[in-house]
Design a protein around this motif. Sequence first.
Motif, PDB file in Angstrom:
ATOM      1  N   CYS A 293      58.720  68.341  54.109  1.00  0.00           N
ATOM      2  CA  CYS A 293      60.083  68.706  54.481  1.00  0.00           C
ATOM      3  C   CYS A 293      61.038  67.563  54.161  1.00  0.00           C
ATOM      4  O   CYS A 293      60.635  66.476  53.768  1.00  0.00           O
ATOM      5  CB  CYS A 293      60.158  69.045  55.971  1.00  0.00           C
ATOM      6  N   SER A 294      62.311  67.840  54.372  1.00  0.00           N
ATOM      7  CA  SER A 294      63.379  66.864  54.140  1.00  0.00           C
ATOM      8  C   SER A 294      63.857  66.288  55.464  1.00  0.00           C
ATOM      9  O   SER A 294      63.772  66.953  56.501  1.00  0.00           O
ATOM     10  CB  SER A 294      64.536  67.567  53.421  1.00  0.00           C
ATOM     11  N   CYS A 295      64.367  65.059  55.437  1.00  0.00           N
ATOM     12  CA  CYS A 295      64.998  64.504  56.646  1.00  0.00           C
ATOM     13  C   CYS A 295      66.438  65.000  56.772  1.00  0.00           C
ATOM     14  O   CYS A 295      67.040  64.924  57.846  1.00  0.00           O
ATOM     15  CB  CYS A 295      64.960  62.978  56.629  1.00  0.00           C
ATOM     16  N   ASN A 296      67.000  65.498  55.652  1.00  0.00           N
ATOM     17  CA  ASN A 296      68.358  66.056  55.583  1.00  0.00           C
ATOM     18  C   ASN A 296      69.469  65.026  55.788  1.00  0.00           C
ATOM     19  O   ASN A 296      70.634  65.397  55.893  1.00  0.00           O
ATOM     20  CB  ASN A 296      68.544  67.186  56.602  1.00  0.00           C
TER      21      ASN A 296
ATOM     22  N   CYS B 299      69.182  61.309  54.400  1.00  0.00           N
ATOM     23  CA  CYS B 299      69.252  60.224  53.416  1.00  0.00           C
ATOM     24  C   CYS B 299      69.810  60.725  52.080  1.00  0.00           C
ATOM     25  O   CYS B 299      69.910  61.928  51.832  1.00  0.00           O
ATOM     26  CB  CYS B 299      67.883  59.588  53.213  1.00  0.00           C
TER      27      CYS B 299
ATOM     28  N   CYS C  92      67.365  63.068  50.107  1.00  0.00           N
ATOM     29  CA  CYS C  92      67.260  64.428  50.629  1.00  0.00           C
ATOM     30  C   CYS C  92      68.533  65.222  50.367  1.00  0.00           C
ATOM     31  O   CYS C  92      68.481  66.414  50.044  1.00  0.00           O
ATOM     32  CB  CYS C  92      66.939  64.401  52.119  1.00  0.00           C
TER      33      CYS C  92
ATOM     34  N   TYR D 272      63.647  65.300  48.159  1.00  0.00           N
ATOM     35  CA  TYR D 272      63.002  64.727  49.344  1.00  0.00           C
ATOM     36  C   TYR D 272      61.632  64.125  49.057  1.00  0.00           C
ATOM     37  O   TYR D 272      61.047  63.467  49.916  1.00  0.00           O
ATOM     38  CB  TYR D 272      62.930  65.741  50.484  1.00  0.00           C
TER      39      TYR D 272
ATOM     40  N   CYS E  50      61.979  60.535  49.810  1.00  0.00           N
ATOM     41  CA  CYS E  50      62.434  60.149  51.145  1.00  0.00           C
ATOM     42  C   CYS E  50      61.476  59.149  51.785  1.00  0.00           C
ATOM     43  O   CYS E  50      60.261  59.273  51.678  1.00  0.00           O
ATOM     44  CB  CYS E  50      62.559  61.393  52.029  1.00  0.00           C
TER      45      CYS E  50
ATOM     46  N   THR F  38      61.211  58.603  55.036  1.00  0.00           N
ATOM     47  CA  THR F  38      60.741  59.036  56.356  1.00  0.00           C
ATOM     48  C   THR F  38      60.170  60.452  56.341  1.00  0.00           C
ATOM     49  O   THR F  38      59.290  60.771  57.127  1.00  0.00           O
ATOM     50  CB  THR F  38      61.886  58.993  57.389  1.00  0.00           C
ATOM     51  N   ALA F  39      60.679  61.310  55.460  1.00  0.00           N
ATOM     52  CA  ALA F  39      60.169  62.679  55.365  1.00  0.00           C
ATOM     53  C   ALA F  39      59.317  62.797  54.105  1.00  0.00           C
ATOM     54  O   ALA F  39      58.687  61.835  53.680  1.00  0.00           O
ATOM     55  CB  ALA F  39      61.321  63.676  55.373  1.00  0.00           C
TER      56      ALA F  39
ATOM     57  N   ASN G  51      55.779  61.348  53.792  1.00  0.00           N
ATOM     58  CA  ASN G  51      55.659  60.455  54.945  1.00  0.00           C
ATOM     59  C   ASN G  51      55.689  61.176  56.284  1.00  0.00           C
ATOM     60  O   ASN G  51      55.633  60.539  57.337  1.00  0.00           O
ATOM     61  CB  ASN G  51      56.783  59.406  54.903  1.00  0.00           C
ATOM     62  N   SER G  52      55.793  62.507  56.254  1.00  0.00           N
ATOM     63  CA  SER G  52      55.758  63.271  57.505  1.00  0.00           C
ATOM     64  C   SER G  52      54.954  64.562  57.347  1.00  0.00           C
ATOM     65  O   SER G  52      55.129  65.508  58.099  1.00  0.00           O
ATOM     66  CB  SER G  52      57.184  63.603  57.967  1.00  0.00           C
TER      67      SER G  52
END
Length: 341
Positions: A89-92, A94, A97, A102, A105, A107-108, A111-112
Amino acid sequence: MEAVVFNGKELKLKYEKAYPMPKIENDTDVIVRVEYSGICGTDLHIIQGEFPASKDPLPLGHEFSGVVHEAGNKSIFKKGQKVVVDPNCSCNLCDFCRKGKYQYCYTAGINSTVGIWRDGGWAQYCKVPQTQVYALPDGITTEQAGLCEPYSCVAHGFDRASPLLVGEKILIVGAGIIGNLWVTTLHHHGHREVTVSEMNKSRLEIVKKLDTGFRLVSPDVLAQEKELFDVIIDCTGVGKVMEISFNYLKPGGKYVLFGCCPPTHQSLVNPFQIYDKELTLIGVKINPFSFPNAIGWLKAMGSRYVDYEKLGVKTYKLSEYQKALDDLKVGAISKALFKMV
């Protein structure tokens, strides 16, 4: 519920009969009753400590399909719907994203990922945000959708490598499941000048079942022939293989590094060769916004291509996880999926 749990600190897998059942926490959560869940090459790297993942014990599994078991009050999904899950998914927030990329990214993205950093599909049930859930259209079974996530990665790779012109000479290096999915993708899109290189003879026998007419050879044949290709798609995830096969590109050629190498792998590539031939090296990371394409491919390909027997896919119970891993290691199959129906 049953689950195959990975302990990231000890690098150990364990089959558990009473792993905690997920619960709805947010109004848009969806709990999926998993029907098919794949073992990916990335999972094997994680188990061996070669790829970053959560240190806390959790079920792995980022490739899975199933049926909605329960959904939050504000979810668009209903109990009983056939679905497939995009684990990324995206962090929406940065820059990456917000530009629709993404996969970069911090964090996302990777990385998630569900099944790497959050409870995944190697379990009877898995909770995910509805934004990562896709309803399956009529004509696609949850069995076929068990391959949707790897096909979504191939779809992203196909986009990155495009244009891939029919008539170009293409080499696929490695005939594991990803190599086989590339075989089906290229054949479905009209490509016929394709060679598949694989050192494991039993894997080449699996590719024959796809009945594409593609040329199947071992790496030593490539070395003797010294034939050059317009496009090379590396599905091995082995640095040394890239070092060798990079030399098989024609001037103006493209090398698609699709297989995920462990961070420790290295390859020696001659920069003069890149300059002199004007070569292009293309990396492919996960599947940003390519799930709709993959679902479309599954429906269009149908049983002609998306057939477990033809692809060399075998299913196992969760309790048979060690047998599944052993079969993968010896190359007796191209892919293992847990079947929970």
